[in-house]
Write a protein that holds these residues in place. Structure first.
Motif, PDB file in Angstrom:
ATOM      1  N   LYS A   1       0.211   1.061  -0.036  1.00  0.00           N
ATOM      2  CA  LYS A   1       1.500   1.710  -0.240  1.00  0.00           C
ATOM      3  C   LYS A   1       1.724   2.104  -1.698  1.00  0.00           C
ATOM      4  N   GLU A   2       0.823   1.654  -2.567  1.00  0.00           N
ATOM      5  CA  GLU A   2       0.941   1.989  -3.986  1.00  0.00           C
ATOM      6  C   GLU A   2       0.635   3.460  -4.281  1.00  0.00           C
ATOM      7  N   LEU A   3       0.052   4.153  -3.335  1.00  0.00           N
ATOM      8  CA  LEU A   3      -0.318   5.556  -3.543  1.00  0.00           C
ATOM      9  C   LEU A   3       0.897   6.467  -3.629  1.00  0.00           C
ATOM     10  N   ASP A   4       0.707   7.612  -4.285  1.00  0.00           N
ATOM     11  CA  ASP A   4       1.774   8.611  -4.345  1.00  0.00           C
ATOM     12  C   ASP A   4       2.093   9.131  -2.946  1.00  0.00           C
ATOM     13  N   ARG A   5       3.316   9.611  -2.803  1.00  0.00           N
ATOM     14  CA  ARG A   5       3.752  10.137  -1.514  1.00  0.00           C
ATOM     15  C   ARG A   5       2.881  11.310  -1.075  1.00  0.00           C
ATOM     16  N   SER A   6       2.438  12.136  -2.029  1.00  0.00           N
ATOM     17  CA  SER A   6       1.617  13.301  -1.685  1.00  0.00           C
ATOM     18  C   SER A   6       0.307  12.889  -1.026  1.00  0.00           C
TER      19      SER A   6
END
Length: 230
Positions: free
Chosen positions: A4-9
């Motif tokens: 979940k640490e990833l960017d929304r894109s």
């Protein structure tokens, strides 16, 4: 690492996968970023290759593999991955890295052709800054130091929030023998470099003739001398 640490894109890209696969790929991509930060290239490569095996049509996965290859100096593989990202995403944001890969492969003319392409001229501001730095490096490789300095004279050079650009300008000035001007630009880079992206402070000390003292090293040497005398 939950993914979940990833960017929304990036999460939007992963929506083309099943939820289970998307969650797994996300975790691998987070690990790639963390391991690159820790300079653990082999481990980062393992996670990036796994992400690509599971999500070969996801641009973020191919970009992650390209970044690891780039960091490891495998410019041919990195260039191939960046080209794939560009093809499947339609984005040109990796052009500065692609130009640098061509440079790393010794293909300076091809690098300059790409840097002067219409797509390169439409890049956002920060990508234009990175591209200017790469082009300047290519010109220096070719012995064209004046042209290298000219390549860095873009509008963003006047901004106070571009430490890497100011640093490259200072280093090029120094290569031209213009030490006083170089010192001024190293100072600008140091003032702007709140994230410690450059060694501008060390370069300033070097120009000023400051010799760093290794207090711990000195203490060890003194201890050794005492032991020897005993």
């Amino acid at each position: 690492m939950t993914g979940k640490e990833l960017d929304r894109s990036v999460h939007l890209q992963l929506r083309t996968l099943s939820k289970e696969n998307a969650d797994g790929v996300a975790q691998h991509l987070v690990m790639v970023a963390a391991l690159l930060e820790a300079d653990e290239i082999d481990a980062a490569m393992a996670h990036a290759e796994t992400a690509v095996r599971r999500a070969g049509r996801v641009p973020a996965a191919r970009e992650a593999l390209g970044m690891v290859a780039y960091r490891s100096g495998d410019f041919a593989r990195a260039l191939g991955e960046f080209r794939t990202v560009r093809r499947i995403s339609g984005s040109d944001h990796l052009i500065p890295l692609m130009v640098d890969c061509e440079r790393g492969l010794g293909r300076h003319e091809r690098a300059l052709d790409l840097a002067q392409s219409p797509e390169a001229k439409r890049l956002p501001t920060q990508e234009k800054v990175e591209l200017a730095i790469v082009v300047s490096g290519i010109r220096r490789d070719l012995g064209q130091t004046d042209a290298a300095l000219l390549a860095l004279q873009i509008p963003q050079l006047k901004k106070s929030n571009q430490p890497r650009l100011a640093y490259a300008y200072a280093d090029t000035l120094l290569g031209l023998g213009r030490a006083d001007e170089a010192r001024e630009w190293f100072q600008r880079a140091a003032d702007a470099d709140t994230d410690y992206e450059t060694d501008a402070v060390e370069r300033l000390e070097e120009l000023d003739g400051v010799v760093p003292t290794d207090l711990l090293g000195g203490a060890d040497e003194e201890d050794e001398e005492i032991e020897d005398s005993e």
